[in-house]
Design a protein around this motif. Structure first.
Motif, PDB file in Angstrom:
ATOM      1  N   VAL A   1      -2.780  30.051  41.653  1.00 20.66           N
ATOM      2  CA  VAL A   1      -3.215  28.747  42.152  1.00 20.66           C
ATOM      3  C   VAL A   1      -2.106  27.742  41.887  1.00 20.66           C
ATOM      4  N   GLU A   2      -1.729  27.032  42.921  1.00 21.95           N
ATOM      5  CA  GLU A   2      -0.686  26.017  42.810  1.00 21.95           C
ATOM      6  C   GLU A   2      -1.225  24.700  43.348  1.00 21.95           C
ATOM      7  N   VAL A   3      -0.948  23.630  42.626  1.00 27.90           N
ATOM      8  CA  VAL A   3      -1.338  22.290  43.065  1.00 27.90           C
ATOM      9  C   VAL A   3      -0.087  21.433  43.144  1.00 27.90           C
ATOM     10  N   LEU A   4       0.096  20.781  44.294  1.00 28.59           N
ATOM     11  CA  LEU A   4       1.239  19.901  44.504  1.00 28.59           C
ATOM     12  C   LEU A   4       0.771  18.453  44.592  1.00 28.59           C
ATOM     13  N   GLU A   5       1.619  17.536  44.107  1.00 28.81           N
ATOM     14  CA  GLU A   5       1.457  16.128  44.423  1.00 28.81           C
ATOM     15  C   GLU A   5       2.065  15.937  45.812  1.00 28.81           C
ATOM     16  N   LEU A   6       1.255  15.591  46.797  1.00 31.13           N
ATOM     17  CA  LEU A   6       1.720  15.603  48.177  1.00 31.13           C
ATOM     18  C   LEU A   6       2.866  14.629  48.432  1.00 31.13           C
ATOM     19  N   ALA A   7       2.807  13.449  47.831  1.00 34.14           N
ATOM     20  CA  ALA A   7       3.827  12.444  48.118  1.00 34.14           C
ATOM     21  C   ALA A   7       5.210  12.887  47.668  1.00 34.14           C
ATOM     22  N   SER A   8       5.276  13.498  46.476  1.00 38.54           N
ATOM     23  CA  SER A   8       6.574  13.891  45.921  1.00 38.54           C
ATOM     24  C   SER A   8       6.889  15.363  46.119  1.00 38.54           C
ATOM     25  N   ARG A   9       5.888  16.151  46.547  1.00 41.92           N
ATOM     26  CA  ARG A   9       5.993  17.610  46.651  1.00 41.92           C
ATOM     27  C   ARG A   9       6.284  18.254  45.299  1.00 41.92           C
ATOM     28  N   LYS A  10       5.992  17.541  44.252  1.00 44.15           N
ATOM     29  CA  LYS A  10       6.211  18.048  42.900  1.00 44.15           C
ATOM     30  C   LYS A  10       5.060  18.972  42.510  1.00 44.15           C
ATOM     31  N   VAL A  11       5.413  20.113  41.901  1.00 47.44           N
ATOM     32  CA  VAL A  11       4.375  21.037  41.431  1.00 47.44           C
ATOM     33  C   VAL A  11       3.671  20.412  40.229  1.00 47.44           C
ATOM     34  N   PHE A  12       2.394  20.164  40.389  1.00 42.17           N
ATOM     35  CA  PHE A  12       1.603  19.563  39.321  1.00 42.17           C
ATOM     36  C   PHE A  12       0.983  20.634  38.428  1.00 42.17           C
ATOM     37  N   TYR A  13       0.604  21.735  39.034  1.00 40.90           N
ATOM     38  CA  TYR A  13      -0.079  22.814  38.290  1.00 40.90           C
ATOM     39  C   TYR A  13       0.230  24.127  38.987  1.00 40.90           C
ATOM     40  N   LYS A  14       0.497  25.150  38.196  1.00 38.32           N
ATOM     41  CA  LYS A  14       0.718  26.478  38.747  1.00 38.32           C
ATOM     42  C   LYS A  14       0.355  27.497  37.690  1.00 38.32           C
ATOM     43  N   ALA A  15      -0.548  28.401  38.028  1.00 38.45           N
ATOM     44  CA  ALA A  15      -0.978  29.400  37.049  1.00 38.45           C
ATOM     45  C   ALA A  15      -1.707  30.529  37.748  1.00 38.45           C
ATOM     46  N   LYS A  16      -1.707  31.662  37.085  1.00 41.09           N
ATOM     47  CA  LYS A  16      -2.516  32.791  37.529  1.00 41.09           C
ATOM     48  C   LYS A  16      -3.910  32.603  36.970  1.00 41.09           C
ATOM     49  N   VAL A  17      -4.921  32.732  37.819  1.00 42.42           N
ATOM     50  CA  VAL A  17      -6.280  32.482  37.376  1.00 42.42           C
ATOM     51  C   VAL A  17      -6.774  33.656  36.537  1.00 42.42           C
ATOM     52  N   ALA A  18      -7.924  33.465  35.906  1.00 43.60           N
ATOM     53  CA  ALA A  18      -8.500  34.500  35.052  1.00 43.60           C
ATOM     54  C   ALA A  18      -8.886  35.738  35.861  1.00 43.60           C
ATOM     55  N   GLU A  19      -9.076  36.845  35.155  1.00 43.89           N
ATOM     56  CA  GLU A  19      -9.425  38.099  35.816  1.00 43.89           C
ATOM     57  C   GLU A  19     -10.730  37.989  36.612  1.00 43.89           C
ATOM     58  N   ASP A  20     -11.595  37.066  36.204  1.00 41.59           N
ATOM     59  CA  ASP A  20     -12.851  36.900  36.953  1.00 41.59           C
ATOM     60  C   ASP A  20     -12.680  35.974  38.150  1.00 41.59           C
ATOM     61  N   GLY A  21     -11.430  35.563  38.412  1.00 36.20           N
ATOM     62  CA  GLY A  21     -11.132  34.750  39.582  1.00 36.20           C
ATOM     63  C   GLY A  21     -11.387  33.263  39.427  1.00 36.20           C
ATOM     64  N   THR A  22     -11.881  32.834  38.273  1.00 35.14           N
ATOM     65  CA  THR A  22     -12.238  31.434  38.106  1.00 35.14           C
ATOM     66  C   THR A  22     -11.044  30.606  37.649  1.00 35.14           C
ATOM     67  N   PHE A  23     -11.084  29.334  37.992  1.00 33.61           N
ATOM     68  CA  PHE A  23     -10.037  28.405  37.568  1.00 33.61           C
ATOM     69  C   PHE A  23     -10.608  26.995  37.492  1.00 33.61           C
ATOM     70  N   LEU A  24      -9.902  26.141  36.766  1.00 31.21           N
ATOM     71  CA  LEU A  24     -10.254  24.723  36.674  1.00 31.21           C
ATOM     72  C   LEU A  24      -8.962  23.929  36.581  1.00 31.21           C
TER      73      LEU A  24
END
Length: 651
Positions: free
Chosen positions: A459-482
């Motif tokens: 899961v990757e989250v970008l700040e759209l205005a700057s295109r800066k990566v705000f968050y990037k991580a592999k989610v848990a084995e159960d597929g959940t993320f926050l």
């Protein structure tokens, strides 16, 4: 009995020889032999901690010799150690009235007693009197100067109290016989991990909130040991716990920072984070950023400003941690700074300190990170949040409206009337002046759309205005993320897994002023076909490109569309047999013909972008559908916004 009784007694012996003549008071050496014998008995009672008997004996001596200055001082010290500050003040003042220069350090003790009695303004001239007289002890002078600064701050602070109505958490968390402290909560506020002191040992306990009520806290048996566990930080999703373990096997120092993960309904064996975060010194009280890529912790390692300082380490691309950097003299002092809490807004840091001007003891402060990466001068959270008691370990909700902390404000005393100083956990509405930026969160699950099997996607989250990566991580084995999302920015989320289409979501938070909405996502990914058939797969649902944007009533792509379309280009490059059709859709505003034309032009704009990225034209098709395939109600603005969409289908 505390050491200052003995120190006062020794000091008196040194000064009495030079003050025995020309004085209006009696000292231990000039006391009558009869009363000297009684005073020796008092001294033995003090050594045996028989304070009630000692006070009775001193009062009998003072009835016979009211000018016995050493007896008055001893009585004042007993009152002070029993936390009976009004009586201590009365006795110290009586001694100083008898002999203003008999023992100059009495001014120091009197000023402390005045501050303990919340007479901050009254203590300021007393501190000045001491500082005028004390010239030989630089350490004591420095402490007095710091205490005077506290008194000046506190005297002003109590004139301007902030709204503060602390609510003690229920018995399911606060026990009547133990100290509870260091609360740490998940982003949704439904899980709390805290420490409890049981028979001199610090252990973890966890409580879950059900239907708004905290359930009875249970020990974290997987992590608790015969040693101390505390100083912890729970990740926003409640599945990672960073904490302090002391005197553990194979530790680098007395206390190190460890990490454990919640998997398959239990916590994993803790892992020492190792160097460079841990060292041969004391490391404790970690606070992890919402994205999990920065950690602030307390340490007394070499190279700091004072005793215990706050340090920052960032996670490197390979998963290791960078060499910690001291937060500097603006935040750290010659005293101790600890218990950091980096709010999920990423720019507001709360911590406790006994080195900045405050109400006395450990106070709570905040500092804010500016756009240049500099921390502001720390701001005391104010009175009566801070008092002369020790406040510490603050945690603040995502929207910044509520805070939790531990304090020994409650006047709990033992059978002898001595205050126990046992802390409990409280919550309160945080005043506006102390609030961080508001933050909301997106919580979801990534799964195979056909089989419903969870996918440990990226899961990757970008700040759209700057295109800066705000968050990037592999989610848990159960597929959940926050993911925590500070307001004031627009974000693009992308969830991907090899061999599948991707999922995208858009969070338009730039103009949002309330964080009362959390986002629940169901991120179903479609498995890519294993053949290169040119016939459209009827089972393939369209994949909506929620982060593709056009100028109003135009087919001109906005620059914020770049990251989403680049993801699509990457998907095509990674799957060379994949063919797709780009579909354009509009709402029902305007004529049918205009909407059909606009939708096709927009689909073609995406087609042209992908061709420009090197994707072969024969692998792409495009088509406009106008307003003919709505997926939401066109009678509302929100529905029309959903219907104005670009999507692709696998061919």
């Amino acid at each position: 009995m505390r050491y200052h009784l003995i120190l006062f007694f020794v000091f008196q012996l040194l000064v009495q020889a030079s003050s025995a003549f020309g004085q209006s008071y009696t000292t231990r050496t000039t006391l009558s032999p009869k009363l000297q014998k009684q005073f020796e008995k008092v001294r033995a009672q003090v050594d045996a901690k028989a304070f009630t008997e000692a006070k009775t004996g001193l009062n009998k001596i003072l009835q016979e010799d009211p000018n016995f200055i050493d007896g008055i001082i001893w009585l004042a010290n007993i009152h002070y150690d029993e936390q009976d500050y009004p009586q201590a003040i009365k006795s110290y003042q009586a001694a100083l009235q008898l002999g203003p220069d008999y023992q100059p350090r009495l001014y120091y003790q009197l000023a402390l007693a005045q501050m303990r009695a919340d007479d901050f303004a009254g203590s300021i001239p007393t501190w000045n009197q001491f500082l005028q007289r004390e010239k030989k002890n630089p350490e004591l002078i420095q402490r007095a100067q710091r205490n005077r600064a506290d008194a000046v701050f506190a005297a002003e602070a109590i004139k301007n109290p902030l709204p503060f109505q602390p609510e003690k958490l229920p018995p399911s968390i606060n026990s009547p016989e133990h100290a509870e402290f260091l609360p740490s909560l998940s982003a949704d506020g439904q899980t709390m991990v805290f420490s409890r002191l049981v028979q001199g040992q610090e252990d973890f306990f966890v409580s879950k909130k059900k239907e708004g009520i905290w359930q009875t806290a249970e020990p974290l048996v997987e992590l608790n040991t015969p040693f101390n566990e505390a100083g912890h930080c729970l990740s926003p999703d409640g599945k990672t716990l960073y904490y302090t373990g002391c005197n553990q096997a194979k530790s680098l120092g007395g206390c190190d920072i460890y990490v454990s993960y919640y998997r398959d309904s239990s916590w994993t064996a803790p892992a020492n984070l190792g160097a460079p975060i841990n060292s041969g010194a004391w490391e404790s009280l970690p606070s992890i950023s919402a994205a999990g890529r920065a950690m602030i912790f307390a340490s007394d390692r070499a190279g700091g400003v004072g005793g215990r300082d706050l340090w920052l380490s960032r996670q490197l691309p390979d998963g290791k941690w960078s060499a910690p950097r001291n937060l500097g003299a603006k935040v750290n002092t010659k005293g101790d700074e600890q218990a950091p809490f980096l709010h999920p807004d990423g720019a507001t840091l709360y911590f406790m300190s006994n080195g900045h001007p405050g109400m006395g003891g450990f106070d709570l402060y905040l500092t804010r990170l500016d756009s240049a990466g500099n921390w502001s001068v720390p701001q005391n959270l104010g009175y009566p949040i801070n008092t002369r008691a020790n406040e510490g370990a603050l945690a603040v909700s995502l929207d910044g409206s509520r805070a939790w902390f531990s304090t020994d404000m409650e006047d709990t005393r033992n059978a002898e009337g001595i205050k126990l100083g046992r802390s409990d956990i409280y919550s309160f509405i945080l005043p506006e002046i102390n609030r961080p930026k508001m933050v909301t969160f997106a919580r979801g699950k990534v799964f195979d759309l056909q089989t419903q099997t969870p996918l440990a996607a990226e899961v990757e989250v970008l700040e759209l205005a700057s295109r800066k990566v705000f968050y990037k991580a592999k989610v848990a084995e159960d597929g959940t993320f926050l993911v925590c999302l500070p307001l004031g920015q627009n974000y693009a989320l992308n969830a991907s897994f090899p061999g599948y289409t991707f999922y995208s979501a858009n969070f338009a938070l730039a103009e949002v002023r309330s964080a009362d909405q959390a986002y629940e996502l169901s991120a179903g990914l479609q498995a890519l076909p294993q053949t290169s058939d040119l016939v459209a797969n009827k089972d393939q649902a369209p994949v909506v490109l929620r982060n593709v944007f056009f100028e109003t009533a135009s087919a001109a792509l906005r620059q914020e569309s770049g990251p989403e379309l680049d993801h699509l280009a990457d998907l095509l490059n990674q799957n060379p047999n994949l063919r797709i059709q780009i579909n354009g859709h509009t709402d029902n505003v305007g004529t049918d013909a205009d909407n059909l034309r606009l939708s096709e032009q927009r689909a073609k704009a995406v087609y042209t972008y992908l061709v420009g990225k090197g994707i072969a034209a024969e692998r792409l098709a495009y088509k406009g559908f106008g307003e003919t395939q709505p997926i939401a109600d066109n009678n509302t603005e929100e529905g029309r916004k959903v219907n104005r969409r670009t999507e692709f289908v696998v061919l």
